[in-house]
Write a protein that holds these residues in place. Structure first.
Motif, PDB file in Angstrom:
ATOM      1  N   ILE A 125       0.903  -1.113   0.258  1.00 63.25           N
ATOM      2  CA  ILE A 125      -0.049   0.145   0.169  1.00 63.25           C
ATOM      3  C   ILE A 125       0.894   1.229   0.064  1.00 63.25           C
ATOM      4  O   ILE A 125       0.496   2.229  -0.831  1.00 63.25           O
ATOM      5  N   SER A 165       3.817   1.934  -1.226  1.00 61.05           N
ATOM      6  CA  SER A 165       4.364   2.080  -2.770  1.00 61.05           C
ATOM      7  C   SER A 165       3.313   2.683  -3.295  1.00 61.05           C
ATOM      8  O   SER A 165       3.670   3.693  -4.295  1.00 61.05           O
ATOM      9  N   THR A 166       2.039   2.076  -3.436  1.00 58.84           N
ATOM     10  CA  THR A 166       0.990   2.799  -4.278  1.00 58.84           C
ATOM     11  C   THR A 166       0.662   4.139  -3.755  1.00 58.84           C
ATOM     12  O   THR A 166       0.548   5.051  -4.536  1.00 58.84           O
ATOM     13  N   GLU A 182      -8.301   2.346  -4.814  1.00 58.33           N
ATOM     14  CA  GLU A 182      -7.163   2.670  -5.805  1.00 58.33           C
ATOM     15  C   GLU A 182      -5.700   2.232  -4.831  1.00 58.33           C
ATOM     16  O   GLU A 182      -4.642   2.114  -5.495  1.00 58.33           O
ATOM     17  N   LEU A 183      -5.995   2.230  -3.374  1.00 53.87           N
ATOM     18  CA  LEU A 183      -4.694   2.112  -2.788  1.00 53.87           C
ATOM     19  C   LEU A 183      -4.566   0.848  -2.354  1.00 53.87           C
ATOM     20  O   LEU A 183      -3.520   0.494  -1.975  1.00 53.87           O
ATOM     21  N   GLU A 231       5.003   4.921   4.030  1.00 54.90           N
ATOM     22  CA  GLU A 231       5.290   4.689   2.585  1.00 54.90           C
ATOM     23  C   GLU A 231       6.272   3.648   2.477  1.00 54.90           C
ATOM     24  O   GLU A 231       6.105   2.959   1.362  1.00 54.90           O
ATOM     25  N   PRO A 259      -4.263  -3.488  -2.734  1.00 61.82           N
ATOM     26  CA  PRO A 259      -3.711  -4.515  -3.686  1.00 61.82           C
ATOM     27  C   PRO A 259      -5.001  -5.271  -4.132  1.00 61.82           C
ATOM     28  O   PRO A 259      -5.868  -5.273  -3.453  1.00 61.82           O
ATOM     29  N   GLN A 260      -4.884  -5.891  -5.394  1.00 63.00           N
ATOM     30  CA  GLN A 260      -5.767  -6.383  -6.055  1.00 63.00           C
ATOM     31  C   GLN A 260      -5.991  -7.581  -5.047  1.00 63.00           C
ATOM     32  O   GLN A 260      -4.987  -8.385  -4.729  1.00 63.00           O
ATOM     33  N   CYS A 305       3.423   6.713  -5.035  1.00 63.44           N
ATOM     34  CA  CYS A 305       3.225   6.742  -6.475  1.00 63.44           C
ATOM     35  C   CYS A 305       2.325   7.874  -6.767  1.00 63.44           C
ATOM     36  O   CYS A 305       2.384   8.985  -7.475  1.00 63.44           O
ATOM     37  N   ILE A 306       1.004   7.620  -6.194  1.00 67.52           N
ATOM     38  CA  ILE A 306      -0.187   8.748  -6.334  1.00 67.52           C
ATOM     39  C   ILE A 306       0.321  10.096  -5.663  1.00 67.52           C
ATOM     40  O   ILE A 306       0.000  11.107  -6.359  1.00 67.52           O
TER      41      ILE A 306
END
Length: 92
Positions: A2, A4-5, A59-60, A35, A62-63, A8-9
């Motif tokens: 989470i 790293s996502t 969006e934050l 982070e 993981p799938q 990125c955002i």
């Protein structure tokens, strides 16, 4: 993952770690650890981060395994062998 996502955002939006930390009412050091994945993120914190970044919570995250594809190749053969062993065990 989470973290790293989020990084990125955050970078795409041009936000600094200091800005995020201020918005979340935590220290910059605590945010940096978030982070880097060095601290657990609560569900409440994920919602707060999503709010600051103006994105969906989804969006934050993981799938999920449920939404990813599963390789079923070879499953039929495995099931057939199990079925034969069960049949043999019960027909003795």
């Amino acid at each position: 993952m989470i973290g790293s996502t989020v990084r990125c955002i955050r970078s795409q939006k041009g936000y600094s770690q200091e800005y995020m930390a201020f918005q979340l009412n935590i220290s910059q050091n605590a945010y940096s650890k978030l982070e880097r994945g060095e601290t657990e993120i609560t569900v409440r914190r994920i919602y707060q981060i999503a709010d600051v970044l103006e994105v969906s919570v989804y969006e934050l995250l993981p799938q999920s395994v449920a939404s990813s594809s599963i390789n079923l190749k070879g499953l039929t053969g495995i099931l057939m062998r199990i079925r034969l062993k069960l049949f043999a065990a019960f027909t003795k």
